[in-house]
Scaffold this motif. Structure first.
Motif, PDB file in Angstrom:
ATOM      1  N   THR A  48      50.322  36.320  41.832  1.00  0.00           N
ATOM      2  CA  THR A  48      50.770  34.898  41.563  1.00  0.00           C
ATOM      3  C   THR A  48      49.657  34.230  40.763  1.00  0.00           C
ATOM      4  O   THR A  48      50.048  33.369  40.054  1.00  0.00           O
ATOM      5  N   LEU A  49      48.653  34.608  40.967  1.00  0.00           N
ATOM      6  CA  LEU A  49      47.330  33.984  40.259  1.00  0.00           C
ATOM      7  C   LEU A  49      47.400  34.240  38.733  1.00  0.00           C
ATOM      8  O   LEU A  49      47.361  33.651  37.873  1.00  0.00           O
ATOM      9  N   ILE A  50      47.980  35.655  38.507  1.00  0.00           N
ATOM     10  CA  ILE A  50      47.960  36.165  37.296  1.00  0.00           C
ATOM     11  C   ILE A  50      48.948  35.510  36.727  1.00  0.00           C
ATOM     12  O   ILE A  50      49.054  35.144  35.211  1.00  0.00           O
ATOM     13  N   LEU A  51      50.189  35.426  37.162  1.00  0.00           N
ATOM     14  CA  LEU A  51      51.288  34.883  36.851  1.00  0.00           C
ATOM     15  C   LEU A  51      51.042  33.311  36.238  1.00  0.00           C
ATOM     16  O   LEU A  51      51.532  32.895  35.258  1.00  0.00           O
ATOM     17  N   TYR A  52      50.290  32.503  37.184  1.00  0.00           N
ATOM     18  CA  TYR A  52      49.871  31.156  36.802  1.00  0.00           C
ATOM     19  C   TYR A  52      49.227  31.242  35.793  1.00  0.00           C
ATOM     20  O   TYR A  52      49.288  30.269  34.930  1.00  0.00           O
ATOM     21  N   ALA A  53      48.251  32.253  35.337  1.00  0.00           N
ATOM     22  CA  ALA A  53      47.336  32.018  34.442  1.00  0.00           C
ATOM     23  C   ALA A  53      47.986  32.507  33.163  1.00  0.00           C
ATOM     24  O   ALA A  53      48.021  31.806  31.932  1.00  0.00           O
ATOM     25  N   ILE A  54      49.114  33.387  33.350  1.00  0.00           N
ATOM     26  CA  ILE A  54      49.957  33.587  31.833  1.00  0.00           C
ATOM     27  C   ILE A  54      50.780  32.594  31.639  1.00  0.00           C
ATOM     28  O   ILE A  54      50.894  32.310  30.377  1.00  0.00           O
ATOM     29  N   SER A  55      51.339  31.689  32.703  1.00  0.00           N
ATOM     30  CA  SER A  55      51.973  30.567  32.454  1.00  0.00           C
ATOM     31  C   SER A  55      51.092  29.537  31.663  1.00  0.00           C
ATOM     32  O   SER A  55      51.605  28.846  30.375  1.00  0.00           O
ATOM     33  N   GLU A  56      49.846  29.272  32.026  1.00  0.00           N
ATOM     34  CA  GLU A  56      49.096  28.343  31.290  1.00  0.00           C
ATOM     35  C   GLU A  56      48.857  28.881  29.967  1.00  0.00           C
ATOM     36  O   GLU A  56      48.774  28.072  28.985  1.00  0.00           O
ATOM     37  N   ALA A  79      39.455  31.960  29.830  1.00  0.00           N
ATOM     38  CA  ALA A  79      38.389  31.820  31.099  1.00  0.00           C
ATOM     39  C   ALA A  79      39.162  31.907  32.280  1.00  0.00           C
ATOM     40  O   ALA A  79      38.614  32.553  33.233  1.00  0.00           O
ATOM     41  N   GLY A  80      39.985  31.088  32.311  1.00  0.00           N
ATOM     42  CA  GLY A  80      40.750  30.725  33.560  1.00  0.00           C
ATOM     43  C   GLY A  80      41.657  32.083  33.878  1.00  0.00           C
ATOM     44  O   GLY A  80      41.635  32.351  35.028  1.00  0.00           O
ATOM     45  N   ILE A  81      42.069  32.861  32.779  1.00  0.00           N
ATOM     46  CA  ILE A  81      42.841  34.028  33.069  1.00  0.00           C
ATOM     47  C   ILE A  81      41.753  35.037  33.570  1.00  0.00           C
ATOM     48  O   ILE A  81      42.373  35.934  34.535  1.00  0.00           O
ATOM     49  N   ALA A  82      40.884  35.119  33.163  1.00  0.00           N
ATOM     50  CA  ALA A  82      39.518  36.240  33.185  1.00  0.00           C
ATOM     51  C   ALA A  82      39.284  35.929  34.864  1.00  0.00           C
ATOM     52  O   ALA A  82      39.238  36.819  35.702  1.00  0.00           O
ATOM     53  N   LEU A  83      39.214  34.588  35.278  1.00  0.00           N
ATOM     54  CA  LEU A  83      39.037  34.471  36.655  1.00  0.00           C
ATOM     55  C   LEU A  83      39.927  34.789  37.597  1.00  0.00           C
ATOM     56  O   LEU A  83      39.591  35.327  38.660  1.00  0.00           O
ATOM     57  N   ALA A  84      41.092  34.432  37.231  1.00  0.00           N
ATOM     58  CA  ALA A  84      42.584  34.928  37.941  1.00  0.00           C
ATOM     59  C   ALA A  84      42.494  36.335  38.142  1.00  0.00           C
ATOM     60  O   ALA A  84      42.607  36.817  39.499  1.00  0.00           O
ATOM     61  N   ALA A  85      42.256  37.141  37.155  1.00  0.00           N
ATOM     62  CA  ALA A  85      42.371  38.697  37.294  1.00  0.00           C
ATOM     63  C   ALA A  85      41.042  39.256  38.408  1.00  0.00           C
ATOM     64  O   ALA A  85      41.169  39.941  39.090  1.00  0.00           O
ATOM     65  N   ILE A  86      39.791  38.471  38.042  1.00  0.00           N
ATOM     66  CA  ILE A  86      38.887  38.948  39.128  1.00  0.00           C
ATOM     67  C   ILE A  86      38.991  38.562  40.596  1.00  0.00           C
ATOM     68  O   ILE A  86      38.794  39.457  41.240  1.00  0.00           O
ATOM     69  N   ILE A  97      29.612  43.034  42.868  1.00  0.00           N
ATOM     70  CA  ILE A  97      29.371  42.757  41.349  1.00  0.00           C
ATOM     71  C   ILE A  97      30.493  41.817  40.861  1.00  0.00           C
ATOM     72  O   ILE A  97      30.223  40.942  40.025  1.00  0.00           O
ATOM     73  N   LEU A  98      31.830  42.013  41.544  1.00  0.00           N
ATOM     74  CA  LEU A  98      32.973  41.241  41.055  1.00  0.00           C
ATOM     75  C   LEU A  98      32.442  39.690  41.408  1.00  0.00           C
ATOM     76  O   LEU A  98      32.966  38.964  40.630  1.00  0.00           O
ATOM     77  N   GLY A  99      31.935  39.521  42.700  1.00  0.00           N
ATOM     78  CA  GLY A  99      31.325  38.082  42.855  1.00  0.00           C
ATOM     79  C   GLY A  99      30.614  37.418  41.785  1.00  0.00           C
ATOM     80  O   GLY A  99      30.674  36.486  41.462  1.00  0.00           O
ATOM     81  N   ILE A 100      29.615  38.100  41.381  1.00  0.00           N
ATOM     82  CA  ILE A 100      28.551  37.723  40.548  1.00  0.00           C
ATOM     83  C   ILE A 100      29.231  37.459  39.312  1.00  0.00           C
ATOM     84  O   ILE A 100      29.075  36.358  38.523  1.00  0.00           O
ATOM     85  N   PHE A 108      29.459  33.989  36.970  1.00  0.00           N
ATOM     86  CA  PHE A 108      29.225  33.928  35.618  1.00  0.00           C
ATOM     87  C   PHE A 108      30.429  33.293  34.836  1.00  0.00           C
ATOM     88  O   PHE A 108      30.148  32.330  33.940  1.00  0.00           O
ATOM     89  N   ILE A 109      31.569  33.791  34.926  1.00  0.00           N
ATOM     90  CA  ILE A 109      32.707  33.405  34.299  1.00  0.00           C
ATOM     91  C   ILE A 109      33.250  31.963  34.549  1.00  0.00           C
ATOM     92  O   ILE A 109      33.668  30.921  33.712  1.00  0.00           O
ATOM     93  N   GLY A 110      32.966  31.747  35.905  1.00  0.00           N
ATOM     94  CA  GLY A 110      33.001  30.049  36.317  1.00  0.00           C
ATOM     95  C   GLY A 110      32.145  29.261  35.708  1.00  0.00           C
ATOM     96  O   GLY A 110      32.537  27.986  35.267  1.00  0.00           O
ATOM     97  N   ILE A 111      30.953  29.750  35.436  1.00  0.00           N
ATOM     98  CA  ILE A 111      29.847  28.673  34.690  1.00  0.00           C
ATOM     99  C   ILE A 111      30.261  28.610  33.296  1.00  0.00           C
ATOM    100  O   ILE A 111      30.154  27.505  32.508  1.00  0.00           O
TER     101      ILE A 111
END
Length: 298
Positions: free
Chosen positions: A223-231, A251-258, A277-280, A284-287
């Motif tokens: 659902t997060l990915i679908l929301y990112a695609i919609s954006e 960047a938002g799509i990358a965050l949703a995928a992670i 690793i994914l958390g780090i 980074f992408i959040g920054i």
């Protein structure tokens, strides 16, 4: 640019209009500071206003110009000098890259501000109507002249390029638009497929065919990915209409995928290192997202 005679004729400008504006001159002088302050408050709705009003020196100079323009509205002197000043306003706005929409919407605010003054300070109902009509005329004339200056300045820029450059620019624009349309088509297809898959997994979950815990997390992640695609789809549609493309969407799509990946991996305790690793990476992408968002607001 049209002559002063044409402008007066087309807008049915006459001595009565000059008289009506001059009647409001004293009131305008009393409210000149309030006008500028209120207009600057209105400018706050434009997220990138700091791109054009970069520092206090520019703001103070701009406020002085706004105040002078506001008072000149009530001089009633619709002559060649007045037209020339309005033309320079349009030319300057083109030079700094100000979108015409900002000018038009701001002019609407100016109209509402002045009309509220007329309504409040004029007692006679018939006189009030006459003054309001003259106000509409002078503001429409200003907007007409400034908009025409916009078009002329942009046309000069276009004519400044050679024929080969024009063909090259138009070809590139056509290719770019085709790519945008292709991306929109792909995004629409992915959104439909993603929505169908989520619905399919939800039905399986309800019927008890799959593990509730893992499937619920997968549905949430998808659902997060679908929301990112919609954006991204919305952003591409805005881009097709001429708006600049915002990098923060990617960047938002990358965050949703992670986040989706983290939700799935969290079910497996042995993959704690991968989870770290994914958390780090998410941090980074959040920054990066925060920085892009801050820069685009300027």
């Amino acid at each position: 640019m049209r002559s002063i005679e044409e402008i007066k004729k087309h807008y049915n400008w006459n001595e009565e209009d000059e008289k009506h504006l001059k009647q409001m001159k004293d009131i305008a002088i009393k409210h000149k500071d309030n006008f500028v302050n209120k207009l600057y408050e209105y400018f706050n709705i434009f997220e990138d206003k700091d791109r054009y009003l970069k520092d206090e020196k520019i703001k103070e100079r701009h406020k002085a110009h706004l105040q002078a323009w506001f008072l000149e509205l009530f001089e009633g002197n619709l002559d060649h000098l007045y037209i020339s000043k309005a033309q320079r306003i349009g030319t300057r706005h083109v030079q700094i890259g100000l979108p015409p929409h900002y000018l038009n919407s701001s002019m609407n605010f100016v109209r509402e501000f002045i009309e509220s003054l007329v309504i409040e300070k004029t007692a006679d109902a018939n006189e009030k109507i006459k003054i309001l009509k003259s106000i509409d005329k002078i503001l429409d004339i200003n907007l007409d002249i400034i908009t025409e200056a916009y078009r002329e300045e942009e046309f000069k820029t276009y004519l400044g390029t050679s024929k080969i450059q024009k063909i090259f620019i138009e070809t590139i624009q056509g290719v770019s638009r085709s790519i945008d349309l292709f991306i929109v088509t792909i995004m629409s297809f992915l959104a439909i497929v993603g929505g169908g898959w989520i619905l399919y997994e939800f039905v399986n979950l309800v019927l008890g065919r799959v593990s509730p815990e893992s499937t619920a997390l997968e549905i949430l992640g998808s659902t997060l990915i679908l929301y990112a695609i919609s954006e991204l789809l919305n952003e591409e549609l805005k881009h097709l209409k001429g708006a600049p493309l915002s990098l923060k969407v990617f960047a938002g799509i990358a965050l949703a995928a992670i986040i989706r990946k983290i939700l799935i991996i969290s079910l497996y305790p042995k993959k704690s290192i991968e989870l770290l690793i994914l958390g780090i990476l998410m941090l980074f992408i959040g920054i990066v997202y925060f920085i892009i968002n801050k820069v685009e607001r300027r």
